[in-house]
Enzyme design. Structure first.
Site, PDB file in Angstrom:
ATOM      1  CE1 TYR A  82      -4.210  -1.458  -0.297  1.00  0.00           C
ATOM      2  CE2 TYR A  82      -3.169  -3.162   1.025  1.00  0.00           C
ATOM      3  CZ  TYR A  82      -4.195  -2.744   0.208  1.00  0.00           C
ATOM      4  OH  TYR A  82      -5.205  -3.608  -0.134  1.00  0.00           O
ATOM      5  NE  ARG A 119      -2.999  -0.283  -4.867  1.00  0.00           N
ATOM      6  CZ  ARG A 119      -4.121  -0.804  -4.394  1.00  0.00           C
ATOM      7  NH1 ARG A 119      -4.081  -1.840  -3.573  1.00  0.00           N
ATOM      8  NH2 ARG A 119      -5.282  -0.304  -4.734  1.00  0.00           N
ATOM      9  CD  GLN A 145     -16.680  -1.416  -6.822  1.00  0.00           C
ATOM     10  OE1 GLN A 145     -16.503  -2.576  -6.496  1.00  0.00           O
ATOM     11  NE2 GLN A 145     -17.017  -1.076  -8.051  1.00  0.00           N
ATOM     12  CG  HIS A 184     -14.129  -1.132  -1.616  1.00  0.00           C
ATOM     13  ND1 HIS A 184     -14.092  -1.743  -2.848  1.00  0.00           N
ATOM     14  CD2 HIS A 184     -15.197  -1.677  -0.965  1.00  0.00           C
ATOM     15  CE1 HIS A 184     -15.097  -2.612  -2.943  1.00  0.00           C
ATOM     16  NE2 HIS A 184     -15.778  -2.589  -1.812  1.00  0.00           N
ATOM     17  CB  CYS A 242      -2.119   6.492  16.217  1.00  0.00           C
ATOM     18  SG  CYS A 242      -3.732   7.289  16.189  1.00  0.00           S
ATOM     19  N   GLY A 291     -16.747   1.285 -15.186  1.00  0.00           N
ATOM     20  CA  GLY A 291     -15.401   0.746 -15.004  1.00  0.00           C
ATOM     21  C   GLY A 291     -15.247  -0.231 -13.857  1.00  0.00           C
ATOM     22  CG  LEU A 341     -12.111  -1.922 -22.169  1.00  0.00           C
ATOM     23  CD1 LEU A 341     -12.076  -0.672 -23.038  1.00  0.00           C
ATOM     24  CD2 LEU A 341     -10.740  -2.139 -21.527  1.00  0.00           C
ATOM     25  CD  GLU A 342     -13.496  -7.100 -20.123  1.00  0.00           C
ATOM     26  OE1 GLU A 342     -13.184  -7.549 -19.008  1.00  0.00           O
ATOM     27  OE2 GLU A 342     -12.838  -7.281 -21.157  1.00  0.00           O
ATOM     28  CB  ALA A 398     -13.882   5.333 -18.368  1.00  0.00           C
TER      29      ALA A 398
END
Ligand code: BJW
Length: 233
Positions: A56, A59, A91, A109, A136, A175, A202-203, A219
């Protein structure tokens, strides 16, 4: 289209693909590169927190280098100009809807740019790494984890989502493969409550059968066209 007042839009990884963010289930997507049970479950995190934090962290760093695309911008235009109710349920854990200017956004999410404290349950805006176990800012415990929803965990704000679905005249899915519940079930919920349903992908997704209409393409093409037509009445 003049009878439409309340809209729910569901977005998935496909809307951010053209910004350079990997989807999950497409060829070359995140789940080909990583075992989902290792990086996207509470059990995987308990087994190897360092692996998950680094997944993460990478990302989180990457998402800060990309930009919204024409699809995010079109939804932000819809948000600014649509006078009825609108809820963009994403999401996605990126912040590209917000960076395009959309305000009525709900991250079911969670968000990459947020950290969740397992000790005090506070959520904090976070743009830095977590692998190095920072304290924290609320309680001081070294118990921060990515503020994302893993398999087996409850998505955020489900009551608010179902309230919006009950009131919706139009439900639009953009999407997303329709492989992950409860989001994959929203089309059926919206139909039951009387909404028209439209898929832009897309599909055809797994639940494509449930939509009144399905359009296939990028999109960045489909969403601006749909928004322009809707706003033109
Ligand atoms: C383009 C494009 C372009 C590409 N233009 N399109 C058995 C049956 C039913 C349910 C379950 C079951 N067993 C277990 C469950 C529950 C489980 C689940 O759904 N499992 C499935 C595998 C079956 N769900 C959960 O555990 C959820 N919690 C839960 O259910 O709690 C209980 C509950 C009960 C009742 C009510 C409410 C709750 C939690 C799910 C958490 C999902 N987490 C992840 C990771 C988040 C953090 C992170 O980012 O790492 O969320 S998994 C991953 O999948 C991520 C995504 O948000 C999610 C959906 O993926 P998405 O967005 O659809 O991406 P892709 O890659 O799948 O699809 C992209 C699409 O875009 C493709 O179709 C492309 O064609 C298209 N595309 N380029 C337009 N340019």
């Amino acid at each position: 289209m003049t009878d439409i007042r309340n809209i729910v839009v569901l977005t998935g990884a496909g809307i951010s693909a053209e910004s350079g963010i990997d989807t999950f289930r497409d060829a070359g997507g995140l789940w080909e590169q990583h075992r989902v049970e290792d990086v996207a479950t509470p059990e995987g995190f308990a087994r190897d927190p360092d692996l998950v934090q680094r997944f993460y962290d990478a990302r989180r760093e990457a998402v800060q280098k990309v930009k919204p695309n024409a699809a995010h911008e079109a939804l932000a235009r819809l948000d600014a100009e649509w006078e009825g109710d609108l809820l963009i349920v994403t999401q996605n854990v990126d912040d590209l809807h917000e960076r395009a200017g959309a305000k009525r956004v709900l991250h079911m999410h969670g968000e990459l740019l947020s950290a969740l404290c397992s000790a005090c349950e506070a959520r904090h805006s976070w743009s830095d790494t977590l692998f190095d176990q920072p304290a924290c800012p609320g309680c001081g415990e070294q118990a921060l984890r990515p503020d994302v929803v893993w398999f087996g965990e409850m998505p955020y704000e489900m009551e608010r989502i179902y309230t919006a679905l009950r009131r919706a005249d139009l439900f639009v899915s953009i999407g997303t493969s329709g492989a992950v519940y409860p989001a994959a079930g929203f089309v059926r919920d919206a139909r039951e409550y009387g909404a028209r349903t439209l898929e832009l992908n897309l599909e055809r997704g797994e639940g494509s059968y449930w939509f009144d209409e399905s359009r296939q393409g990028l999109a960045s093409h489909l969403v601006p066209d749909w928004v322009a037509n809707l706003l033109a009445g």
